[in-house]
Design a protein around this motif. Structure first.
Motif, mmCIF file in Angstrom:
data_model
loop_
_atom_site.group_PDB
_atom_site.id
_atom_site.type_symbol
_atom_site.label_atom_id
_atom_site.label_comp_id
_atom_site.label_asym_id
_atom_site.label_seq_id
_atom_site.Cartn_x
_atom_site.Cartn_y
_atom_site.Cartn_z
ATOM 1 N N UNK A 94 1.044 -0.950 -0.057
ATOM 2 C CA UNK A 94 0.211 0.018 0.043
ATOM 3 C C UNK A 94 0.990 1.610 -0.303
ATOM 4 N N UNK A 95 2.200 1.713 0.736
ATOM 5 C CA UNK A 95 2.750 2.237 0.538
ATOM 6 C C UNK A 95 3.541 2.838 -0.722
ATOM 7 N N UNK A 96 3.773 1.819 -1.031
ATOM 8 C CA UNK A 96 4.204 2.774 -2.537
ATOM 9 C C UNK A 96 3.707 3.256 -2.889
ATOM 10 N N UNK A 97 5.311 3.677 -3.586
ATOM 11 C CA UNK A 97 4.726 5.147 -5.111
ATOM 12 C C UNK A 97 5.845 4.576 -5.592
ATOM 13 N N UNK A 98 5.370 3.822 -7.083
ATOM 14 C CA UNK A 98 5.944 3.260 -8.329
ATOM 15 C C UNK A 98 6.792 3.881 -9.061
ATOM 16 N N UNK A 99 7.478 4.213 -9.393
ATOM 17 C CA UNK A 99 8.341 4.538 -10.742
ATOM 18 C C UNK A 99 9.410 4.754 -11.614
ATOM 19 N N UNK A 100 8.587 4.899 -12.964
ATOM 20 C CA UNK A 100 9.446 3.791 -14.282
ATOM 21 C C UNK A 100 9.868 5.756 -15.205
ATOM 22 N N UNK A 101 11.531 5.928 -14.257
ATOM 23 C CA UNK A 101 11.897 6.862 -15.717
ATOM 24 C C UNK A 101 12.533 6.194 -17.155
ATOM 25 N N UNK A 102 13.382 6.891 -17.797
ATOM 26 C CA UNK A 102 14.171 7.503 -19.321
ATOM 27 C C UNK A 102 14.915 7.880 -19.591
ATOM 28 N N UNK A 103 16.416 7.590 -20.044
ATOM 29 C CA UNK A 103 17.484 8.740 -20.631
ATOM 30 C C UNK A 103 18.077 9.331 -19.473
ATOM 31 N N UNK A 104 18.539 10.089 -20.034
ATOM 32 C CA UNK A 104 19.698 10.922 -19.055
ATOM 33 C C UNK A 104 19.130 11.928 -18.848
ATOM 34 N N UNK A 105 18.162 12.203 -19.146
ATOM 35 C CA UNK A 105 17.171 12.773 -18.118
ATOM 36 C C UNK A 105 16.404 12.839 -16.941
#
Length: 260
Positions: free
Chosen positions: A44-55
């Motif tokens: 429940x407490x998770x915030x999951x994020x996916x990010x891409x690239x050098x920026x």
């Protein structure tokens, strides 16, 4: 693009892997790939994020307590448009119909774990072409000179094999380059030869037909002479036809002139 998580998914306890190592993933262009979060279920407490690239561009996010899934497929000139999905049970990222534009570094970030993936996409390989190198042909030559060629390739290796034994190879890491690899065999050679183009995840093979490509130089010259002779005959015939037509025109003109 947002979607509500089920109540069960919010309440379930999760198991995750905590690692900072970069995992290398390779896939063929047009396929789909799943970048695993390492979770069997998300808590429940998770915030999951996916990010891409050098920026570190944000491309996907799950807010567990809000029960929402969001993919940002309009960023980076919409290269991810209609290609991103998130597994609501594990938080894994799925990329469909992948292209070489999607090569790069992907990062998973949550409250207590981070993971990185180096994704490489390989284009479909062309079939190598084997041809006779006629420029190396002479009446005294005992071998047949061949060339195996491919065009518009990158990150590949081109190789000649005799049976299962490697004879020679050439590798290139550039993109959109042409490669050629020579080979000499005897005219009466009965061994099996093949030219192989490969990258880390796929290959294309062309088998050599010696009887079809490797004729003696005398045969090549005879065939060349026969071809030249046939062309000359056609040219002479055409010229004779033009001359005959011109003579007929002159004759008609002369007759008309005499009558006048």
């Amino acid at each position: 693009m947002c979607r509500k998580l089920s109540q069960n998914a919010r309440r379930k306890q999760g198991v995750f892997a905590d690692t900072d190592a970069v995992e290398s993933v390779s896939v063929l262009e047009g396929d789909s790939v799943t970048l695993g979060s390492g979770f069997t279920e998300i808590m429940d407490e998770y915030l999951i994020q996916w990010r891409f690239g050098a920026e570190n561009t944000l491309i996907a996010r799950i807010i567990i307590m809000a029960g929402s899934i969001t993919v940002y497929d309009d960023v980076l000139d919409e290269r991810f448009r209609h290609r991103l999905k998130l597994d609501h049970q594990t938080g894994s990222l799925i990329i469909t119909n992948i292209t070489t534009e999607h090569t790069g570094l992907y990062k998973l970030q949550s409250n207590s774990v981070s993971k990185s993936f180096s994704l490489t996409i390989y284009a479909h390989l062309p079939v190598p072409v084997i041809s006779r190198d006629s420029s190396q042909c002479s009446s005294s030559q005992q071998n047949c000179s061949l060339v195996c060629s491919v065009v518009n390739v990158g990150h590949v290796t081109l190789s000649w094999y005799k049976g299962n034994s490697l004879l020679s190879s050439i590798s290139v890491s550039d993109l959109s380059i042409s490669l050629s690899l020579p080979l000499e065999v005897e005219y009466q050679d009965k061994n099996s030869y093949s030219c192989v183009l490969n990258n880390p995840i796929s290959n294309q093979t062309t088998h050599l037909d010696i009887t079809q490509l490797c004729h003696t130089c005398a045969d090549v010259h005879i065939h060349y002479c026969d071809t030249v002779e046939a062309v000359i005959r056609l040219v002479v015939t055409a010229l004779m036809g033009v001359a005959a037509a011109a003579a007929a025109v002159l004759l008609v003109s002369d007759v008309r002139s005499t009558r006048g």
